[in-house]
Structure formats: C-alpha cells, structure tokens
Design an enzyme around this catalytic site. Structure first.
Site, mmCIF file in Angstrom:
data_model
loop_
_atom_site.group_PDB
_atom_site.id
_atom_site.type_symbol
_atom_site.label_atom_id
_atom_site.label_comp_id
_atom_site.label_asym_id
_atom_site.label_seq_id
_atom_site.Cartn_x
_atom_site.Cartn_y
_atom_site.Cartn_z
ATOM 1 N N LYS A 143 -1.204 -3.611 -0.222
ATOM 2 C CA LYS A 143 -0.619 -2.262 -0.109
ATOM 3 C C LYS A 143 -0.724 -1.753 1.329
ATOM 4 O O LYS A 143 0.190 -1.116 1.847
ATOM 5 C CB LYS A 143 -1.319 -1.316 -1.084
ATOM 6 C CG LYS A 143 -1.036 -1.670 -2.545
ATOM 7 C CD LYS A 143 -1.979 -0.985 -3.508
ATOM 8 C CE LYS A 143 -1.659 -1.315 -4.958
ATOM 9 N NZ LYS A 143 -2.702 -0.945 -5.899
ATOM 10 N N ILE A 158 2.148 7.785 -6.469
ATOM 11 C CA ILE A 158 2.160 8.580 -5.225
ATOM 12 C C ILE A 158 3.346 8.152 -4.349
ATOM 13 O O ILE A 158 3.454 6.984 -3.991
ATOM 14 C CB ILE A 158 0.837 8.409 -4.439
ATOM 15 C CG1 ILE A 158 -0.338 8.889 -5.285
ATOM 16 C CG2 ILE A 158 0.895 9.170 -3.118
ATOM 17 C CD1 ILE A 158 -1.702 8.678 -4.639
ATOM 18 N N VAL A 214 2.916 0.595 -4.097
ATOM 19 C CA VAL A 214 1.774 1.161 -3.354
ATOM 20 C C VAL A 214 1.312 2.460 -4.009
ATOM 21 O O VAL A 214 2.049 3.443 -4.065
ATOM 22 C CB VAL A 214 2.157 1.435 -1.873
ATOM 23 C CG1 VAL A 214 0.986 2.047 -1.118
ATOM 24 C CG2 VAL A 214 2.594 0.147 -1.194
ATOM 25 N N LYS A 220 3.327 -5.936 -5.053
ATOM 26 C CA LYS A 220 2.786 -5.745 -3.685
ATOM 27 C C LYS A 220 2.452 -7.049 -2.983
ATOM 28 O O LYS A 220 2.630 -7.165 -1.772
ATOM 29 C CB LYS A 220 1.565 -4.811 -3.708
ATOM 30 C CG LYS A 220 0.512 -5.148 -4.748
ATOM 31 C CD LYS A 220 0.573 -4.202 -5.930
ATOM 32 C CE LYS A 220 -0.041 -4.853 -7.150
ATOM 33 N NZ LYS A 220 -0.492 -3.940 -8.146
ATOM 34 N N LYS A 238 8.902 -14.274 -20.095
ATOM 35 C CA LYS A 238 8.412 -15.658 -20.068
ATOM 36 C C LYS A 238 8.359 -16.247 -21.473
ATOM 37 O O LYS A 238 8.658 -17.393 -21.691
ATOM 38 C CB LYS A 238 7.001 -15.673 -19.448
ATOM 39 C CG LYS A 238 6.987 -16.226 -18.050
ATOM 40 C CD LYS A 238 5.625 -16.644 -17.529
ATOM 41 C CE LYS A 238 4.481 -15.752 -17.841
ATOM 42 N NZ LYS A 238 3.407 -15.743 -16.889
HETATM 43 N N1 HSE Z 1 -4.287 -3.345 -10.142
HETATM 44 C C1 HSE Z 1 -3.708 -2.262 -9.435
HETATM 45 C C2 HSE Z 1 -4.747 -1.166 -9.287
HETATM 46 C C3 HSE Z 1 -2.512 -1.754 -10.169
HETATM 47 O O1 HSE Z 1 -5.766 -1.229 -9.973
HETATM 48 O O2 HSE Z 1 -4.567 -0.269 -8.468
HETATM 49 C C4 HSE Z 1 -1.660 -0.799 -9.386
HETATM 50 O O3 HSE Z 1 -1.141 -1.398 -8.247
#
Ligand code: HSE
Length: 393
Positions: free
Chosen positions: A196, A127, A123, A96, A38
């Site tokens: 998620k 993992i 997600v 997400k 940006k």
């Molecule tokens: N803000 C998200 C969390 C980052 O704290 O899990 C990872 O998706």
C-alpha cells in the site's frame, strides 16, 4: 449522461460479496454479466448461470466494458488486468500486491491503450486516499504520508493492548472476520502495508520503488515484554508505514512498528480501522480515518471506482511526469528500541549511538540511533524470533 457499465467480475470472496451487497441496494445503470471464479462446485447465493471458470468468457466478451478484479493471486490478477486493458476494457482492482509490483508497466499500458485502471480499494479499504493524493494534493508539497494501513495488524494490536488477548487468538479473530490475507504473514509481517505504501508513494510523489527494495518489519515478533514496556510508558505499539520527503527531493519509505504516545492521533485508531496522516506544506496536517478491511468498507471503495468509470475517470499520474523527479533514499536515521535475547546481535548490527541499555535474566533491550540502510542490510538478523524492533520518537 453516464455510460452504462457491463461488468465482468473476477472473484466472489469477501470483497466481491461485499460489493455485490452494496450494488444490489442501488440503481446504478450497471449490470454484472459474469463472475469468474476458481471453484464452480462451491455453493453460491446467486444463480449458477452467472458463474464461470473461464476467464475468456469475460475477457473476450465485447459487451463487457468493465472488469472488476478481486482475486487473491497477484500473478493471475496481473495477467487478467493486462489482458483486459489491452482488450480496451477499463479495470477496477483491489489487489495491492499486484499493483505495487507492476505499477510502472500498468501505467504504460494505460497510456498505450487509453483504458483506465482504478484501485482506490487497494489502499486502506474505505478511505479515499488515492484519489485525494492524485487530485486534491496535486499542487501541494507533501512532507509525509503515514498512518495505519493494515486492519488485521491493528486489530491484533488493539486486542493485545486493550483486552489482554493472546496474539494468536486475536489473529484467528482477524482471519474469521475476513480482514486478514489468505496468508496472514502478509499482514503481520508488514508486507501488505508495504504494498500500500508503494502505491501511495507513486501517487504522493510520483515515485516508483519496487516493494522488494522497501523495508518492512511487522508485529509478528512482538512479545509480552514489549507490550509491558510500552504500557509502563503509556505508549501503544502501532504498525506504521511512512513515506517522507527529506532534503527537498529525496523520499524515505519503510514499514516498522512504532511506539505511539497518547497525544498522537494514531493512538486512538483501533481494531480494523485505518488512519492516514498527511503532512503538507500549506494544508498542514490532515487525517483520514475509516475502516481499512472487510467486505462492505472495501466494497464501497471499489464501487466508487466503478461509478467513476461511468464518467470516464482516469488517474493522470501527473506527479510522475514532472521534470525534476524525486529519488528514493535509505540514508535516514531512526531512533529505535531493540529487544533481543542473544547479546552477540549487538556486535553484528551497527548502532550509531546507544543511549539506553537494559539487561535482566529474560529481558534485554537497547534504545539507540541506527540508519535505515543498516536495518535493511541486517534485516535477517533483526527480523528473527527473539528480536523485536520498534521506532521511537
Ligand atoms: N488484509 C488487509 C488488512 C485487507 O488487514 O488491512 C485490506 O487491505
């Protein structure tokens, strides 16, 4: 032989830089040709010729066959993803919100164009749950998928419960470490784990539910009294999304804080770690544990998608194409703890049964049964300052 990937990358923030650090250490038959950012004036650790603010420098470059989208803005991310897929490029995304809001159309575009969109990094950070739901659990009847899907909330809860830190200090630390979203309400209000969860539901059950229709209540109204209440009972509070099959073909989805006992495997999941608990008919209970936020852990999931593209990997969305699809339901009973300050709340929110009621000068709560539908309908009353709700076993 693997295909050579020529990458155009959107965004060079926490995850983008984490990914770049990892890529540097390997010989992966790939090249990052351009970064679209940006702010051209920001000081970067790489030669300025690699950076551009012009999205078309990537989207219209025929040599670039892979777009890695790691920006914050969900609408802009959707636009980039659609244009890239339509231009015949494969896309890796970790956004997400963008994915959860647009999964159905993104799946259709993939089917029309033959391009592949992968999003393991969206997600639970490091993992590998999406590919497992998609491939490993292809034939398994999944009773439920739940766990800790938000690193920032879990970090805050760990600091508050284990170290007696204030909520605000812990949130500030989660932001400083780069775990939190730019707008941390998405984390602590339970929106991020809801996005998620919507993605998980799609791969676990072939069910698409617009996130607007899924209940999310977070930890932002947590008070000292709730922490004390939990500690006296040897419980911790965790923010848990749940996707659960009920009555054969109905699926319940929600995100709520929950009191968790020592015996639960989730009790020991601390800080920015995430845990995904899968309950399946034949495999029984399985648990995935790992870092859920941060540049390198999330970067490693993004890299796994990039390298999968070298071999032409695509999600097949088989569960979405079955003859007897499952349905979303909100007809589900929950046992909850509700702390409140104004008694009149109990006249407006309908509990099916109240089993315990406590009142003192500055701490009032009830424990009782309430339907998910009622919590959704009364969300504004329940998710407000002075009120805290958490599920109990
Ligand atoms: N803000 C998200 C969390 C980052 O704290 O899990 C990872 O998706």
């Amino acid at each position: 032989m693997s295909n050579k990937l020529v990458i155009g990358m959107f965004g060079f923030g926490v995850v983008g830089q984490g990914l770049y650090d990892i890529i540097k250490t390997k010989d992966l038959n790939l090249e990052i040709k351009k970064f679209v950012i940006k702010n051209q004036d920001k000081k970067r650790s790489l030669p300025s010729s690699l950076f551009t603010t012009d999205a078309n420098a990537v989207l219209q470059d025929p040599e670039i066959n892979t777009v890695v989208e790691l920006i914050d803005d969900a609408d802009a991310a959707y636009d980039i993803t659609v244009k890239a897929l339509k231009a015949g490029k494969n896309v890796v995304s970790a956004n997400k919100k963008m994915l959860a809001n647009n999964l159905e159309s993104l799946v259709n575009i993939q089917h029309e164009t033959g391009s592949s969109l992968l999003y393991e990094g969206s997600v639970c950070g490091s993992i590998p749950i999406i590919r497992n739901l998609e491939e490993y659990y292809d034939n398994e009847l999944l009773h439920s998928v739940s766990g800790i899907f938000n690193g920032s909330s879990n970090y805050i809860l760990s600091k508050v419960f284990n170290e007696g830190q204030s909520y605000d200090d812990a949130l500030k630390q989660a932001q400083d470490y780069g775990f939190a979203e730019t707008d941390p309400t998405l984390d602590v209000g339970g929106y991020d784990p809801k996005f998620k969860l919507a993605i998980v539901a799609y791969h676990a059950y072939g069910l698409y539910v617009n996130p607007d229709k899924i209940l999310n209540i977070g930890i932002d109204k947590l008070g000292d009294a709730d922490v004390k209440f939990a500690k006296e009972k040897n419980l911790k509070i965790k923010l848990l999304p749940l996707a659960k099959e009920v009555d054969g073909n109905q699926i319940v989805l929600y995100v709520l804080p929950k009191f968790v006992p020592k015996e639960s495997i989730l009790y020991a999941v601390e800080n920015e770690n995430n845990g995904v608990l899968v309950r399946a008919a034949f495999a029984d209970e399985q648990f995935f544990y790992g870092k859920g936020a941060g540049g390198h852990p999330t970067g490693s999931a993004v890299l796994s998608d990039i390298t999968a593209l070298r071999y032409g990997y695509k999600y097949e969305y088989k569960k979405h194409l079955v003859d007897k699809p499952v349905e979303y339901t909100t007809h589900y009973q929950l046992r909850v703890y509700l702390r409140f300050s104004d008694e009149s709340l109990l006249e407006k929110v309908n509990f099916d049964n109240i089993e315990e009621r406590y009142s003192s000068k500055d701490f009032n709560y009830i424990i009782g049964q309430i339907s998910l539908k009622e919590i959704i309908e009364k969300k504004e009353l329940i998710d407000q300052q002075g009120v805290f709700i958490a599920q109990m076993d």
